[in-house]
Design an enzyme around this catalytic site. Sequence first.
Site, PDB file in Angstrom:
ATOM      1  N   LYS A 134       3.143  -4.446  -8.744  1.00 23.89           N
ATOM      2  CA  LYS A 134       2.764  -3.185  -9.409  1.00 23.89           C
ATOM      3  C   LYS A 134       3.294  -2.052  -8.512  1.00 23.89           C
ATOM      4  CE  LYS A 134       0.387   0.491 -10.531  1.00 23.89           C
ATOM      5  NZ  LYS A 134       1.393   1.495 -10.212  1.00 23.89           N
TER       6      LYS A 134
ATOM      7  N   GLU B 117      -5.101  13.148   6.846  1.00 22.47           N
ATOM      8  CA  GLU B 117      -3.699  12.902   6.527  1.00 22.47           C
ATOM      9  C   GLU B 117      -3.239  13.894   5.461  1.00 22.47           C
ATOM     10  OE1 GLU B 117      -2.510   9.443   4.100  1.00 22.47           O
ATOM     11  OE2 GLU B 117      -1.033   9.009   5.643  1.00 22.47           O
TER      12      GLU B 117
ATOM     13  N   GLU C 293      -2.789  -1.662   3.901  1.00 24.78           N
ATOM     14  CA  GLU C 293      -2.109  -0.756   4.833  1.00 24.78           C
ATOM     15  C   GLU C 293      -2.235   0.645   4.251  1.00 24.78           C
ATOM     16  OE1 GLU C 293      -1.155  -1.078   7.747  1.00 24.78           O
ATOM     17  OE2 GLU C 293      -1.274  -3.248   7.893  1.00 24.78           O
TER      18      GLU C 293
ATOM     19  N   CYS D 262       4.169   6.908   6.337  1.00 19.74           N
ATOM     20  CA  CYS D 262       2.833   6.613   6.847  1.00 19.74           C
ATOM     21  C   CYS D 262       2.809   6.707   8.368  1.00 19.74           C
ATOM     22  CB  CYS D 262       2.396   5.234   6.392  1.00 19.74           C
ATOM     23  SG  CYS D 262       3.624   3.990   6.757  1.00 19.74           S
TER      24      CYS D 262
HETATM   25  P1  NAP Z   1      -1.834   5.586  -3.745  1.00 17.65           P
HETATM   26  O1  NAP Z   1      -2.080   6.752  -4.631  1.00 17.65           O
HETATM   27  O2  NAP Z   1      -2.997   4.929  -3.120  1.00 17.65           O
HETATM   28  O3  NAP Z   1      -1.016   4.550  -4.620  1.00 17.65           O
HETATM   29  C1  NAP Z   1      -0.550   3.331  -4.077  1.00 17.65           C
HETATM   30  C2  NAP Z   1      -0.417   2.341  -5.203  1.00 17.65           C
HETATM   31  O4  NAP Z   1      -1.712   2.027  -5.695  1.00 17.65           O
HETATM   32  C3  NAP Z   1       0.386   2.849  -6.399  1.00 17.65           C
HETATM   33  O5  NAP Z   1       1.111   1.791  -6.961  1.00 17.65           O
HETATM   34  C4  NAP Z   1      -0.722   3.302  -7.328  1.00 17.65           C
HETATM   35  O6  NAP Z   1      -0.337   3.353  -8.694  1.00 17.65           O
HETATM   36  C5  NAP Z   1      -1.719   2.199  -7.101  1.00 17.65           C
HETATM   37  N1  NAP Z   1      -3.072   2.511  -7.556  1.00 17.65           N
HETATM   38  C6  NAP Z   1      -3.653   3.708  -7.762  1.00 17.65           C
HETATM   39  N2  NAP Z   1      -4.931   3.538  -8.180  1.00 17.65           N
HETATM   40  C7  NAP Z   1      -5.140   2.208  -8.239  1.00 17.65           C
HETATM   41  C8  NAP Z   1      -6.238   1.395  -8.600  1.00 17.65           C
HETATM   42  N3  NAP Z   1      -7.402   1.908  -8.994  1.00 17.65           N
HETATM   43  N4  NAP Z   1      -6.100   0.053  -8.542  1.00 17.65           N
HETATM   44  C9  NAP Z   1      -4.941  -0.514  -8.155  1.00 17.65           C
HETATM   45  N5  NAP Z   1      -3.858   0.220  -7.804  1.00 17.65           N
HETATM   46  C10 NAP Z   1      -3.956   1.559  -7.840  1.00 17.65           C
HETATM   47  O7  NAP Z   1      -0.833   5.967  -2.569  1.00 17.65           O
HETATM   48  P2  NAP Z   1       0.573   6.710  -2.675  1.00 17.65           P
HETATM   49  O8  NAP Z   1       0.300   8.150  -2.987  1.00 17.65           O
HETATM   50  O9  NAP Z   1       1.484   5.948  -3.573  1.00 17.65           O
HETATM   51  O10 NAP Z   1       1.140   6.559  -1.198  1.00 17.65           O
HETATM   52  C11 NAP Z   1       0.811   7.424  -0.158  1.00 17.65           C
HETATM   53  C12 NAP Z   1      -0.202   6.772   0.761  1.00 17.65           C
HETATM   54  O11 NAP Z   1       0.286   5.513   1.175  1.00 17.65           O
HETATM   55  C13 NAP Z   1      -0.427   7.549   2.037  1.00 17.65           C
HETATM   56  O12 NAP Z   1      -1.806   7.578   2.322  1.00 17.65           O
HETATM   57  C14 NAP Z   1       0.299   6.737   3.088  1.00 17.65           C
HETATM   58  O13 NAP Z   1      -0.194   6.866   4.395  1.00 17.65           O
HETATM   59  C15 NAP Z   1       0.113   5.368   2.573  1.00 17.65           C
HETATM   60  N6  NAP Z   1       1.109   4.458   3.123  1.00 17.65           N
HETATM   61  C16 NAP Z   1       0.708   3.585   4.088  1.00 17.65           C
HETATM   62  C17 NAP Z   1       1.632   2.722   4.653  1.00 17.65           C
HETATM   63  C18 NAP Z   1       1.213   1.747   5.699  1.00 17.65           C
HETATM   64  O14 NAP Z   1       1.927   0.777   5.916  1.00 17.65           O
HETATM   65  N7  NAP Z   1       0.065   1.931   6.340  1.00 17.65           N
HETATM   66  C19 NAP Z   1       2.957   2.739   4.231  1.00 17.65           C
HETATM   67  C20 NAP Z   1       3.328   3.643   3.252  1.00 17.65           C
HETATM   68  C21 NAP Z   1       2.387   4.500   2.695  1.00 17.65           C
HETATM   69  P3  NAP Z   1       0.092   4.764  -9.349  1.00 17.65           P
HETATM   70  O15 NAP Z   1       1.288   5.201  -8.613  1.00 17.65           O
HETATM   71  O16 NAP Z   1       0.327   4.413 -10.762  1.00 17.65           O
HETATM   72  O17 NAP Z   1      -1.079   5.685  -9.154  1.00 17.65           O
END
Ligand code: NAP
Length: 480
Positions: free
Chosen positions: A172, A382, A247, A281
């Site tokens: 996904k 963040e 993560e 991240c």
């Molecule tokens: P996000 O909003 O949490 O989304 C991540 C993924 O989860 C997307 O595919 C999103 O789908 C999906 N998602 C959203 N709501 C969900 C739910 N209720 N159930 C299952 N999946 C769901 O994060 P993002 O904005 O894409 O990414 C930014 C964040 O990622 C930042 O906080 C960053 O620090 C973190 N990050 C961490 C790492 C690491 O390795 N620690 C690496 C990269 C990024 P949709 O897009 O359709 O909403």
Amino acid sequence: MADTYRNYINGEWIGGPTFENRNPADTSELVGLFVKGAPADVTAAAQAAQAALPGWAGMTAPGRGNFLFKVADILDRKAEQLANEMTREEGKTLPESRGEVRRAINIFRYFAGEGSRMPGMLVPSERDRVHMFALRKPVGVVGLVTPWNFPIAIPAWKMAPALICGNTVLVKPASAAPLSAWRIVEACHEAGIPKGVVNFIAGSGGDLGQALVEAPPLKAVSFTGSCSVGNWLHAEASKRRLRIQLEMGGKNPTIVCADADFNLAVENVVNGAFFSTGQKCTATSRAIVEEAIYDRFLDALVERTRKLKVGNGLEAGVDIGPAVDEAQLETDLRYIEIGRKEAGAPLIGGNRLTGGAYDKGWFVEPTLFANVTENMTIAQEEIFGPVLAVMRAKDFDDAMRIANGVPFGLSASVQTTNVTRVFDYVHRMEAGLLTVNLPSAGVEYQLPFGGTKDSSFGPKEQGPAALEFYSDYKTVYLKY
Ligand code: NAP
């Protein structure tokens, strides 16, 4: 007219209503239309993955590796196209996209090779004529939920180890940048990976998440993204005792010691804070600078930041692309307003970029706040944009204390020429990824990846450590 990219379930491309994927540097460009998956698609994909499991898990691991080598070769042939598409869907610069595509290819080759090793355990028994060993077995059907900021590397670093261990997967991708992950799935199809082994559902995570964690065949979820979604997934997955790997966010520090190589430290802080629009991240969001060089370092940071060129990542000479979408731009601007109230006007930046080509996209100036103190919001939360908080430390110990004073623990950097401080930092820094005289961002795939504290949960990703999440041990005692 943009292409339509369908979901992939049980080896079939499945159509349906679509959503748009637009270029954040030029929102008039439609990069593609993606089929918006529904909860029923998630259930169907999980069932297909379950049906495909015995065949895939029953294949030899080197046999699975051969498929992954083919995927890598297909991606390699299309590398320049993939990099161009990634810049158009995510906004990062073309050189950054090229690097990320190369990393995804390397990841597939690395884990393809792991198929020929797949290390288990073999140890001598206490008992006479007893042979004992532990074999790795797949976990089963695994859900892989990925973010937009590394749209090909993160799907690659989840898919490749999951597949080599014999699991079947449901991918996904993030709605803001689904094309890069779709290309991997297309490559899996072209490579002849049997139907049902790889499944792909685009669409809103909010709509699909519940169906994913409740799909009966699902045994594990690997998630990268925000803390809020990760924490929700953790709670849901726990109800079904799913194996889970999270993560999430960071608030990564770079400590700048008075003895640092000054110019290198300036370069590393600017790179860590602003490249990829601060949307890594592992980006540096706090520069913690020893008092003795604070003023001089601040001046140099501002001067270096002034030289950065923000623009469309496809154009040569651009250092920083746009925010990924309007929501992220608004988040950046909201935190900049908070920063103004807390720390005063930024020394540089602080605004949305407008006029000419900037009006077509979501551009924000790289922004630097000085004299930020520990309890300020911009020192604790963040932001995920090009916003740097510069903080003053009395000495190295004070810098370490400030660096560790946040709930996150993903990455960290120290800039110093003092070897004692290096080892002190390595032992005391509460983060999973440490760099020395490098930016806080910029990792490779051959070593474990992941954080500590609120940033992460579960086994590490990448390198040999990745096998721990995606496999189980079966222990055998054999009398002969
Ligand atoms: P996000 O909003 O949490 O989304 C991540 C993924 O989860 C997307 O595919 C999103 O789908 C999906 N998602 C959203 N709501 C969900 C739910 N209720 N159930 C299952 N999946 C769901 O994060 P993002 O904005 O894409 O990414 C930014 C964040 O990622 C930042 O906080 C960053 O620090 C973190 N990050 C961490 C790492 C690491 O390795 N620690 C690496 C990269 C990024 P949709 O897009 O359709 O909403």
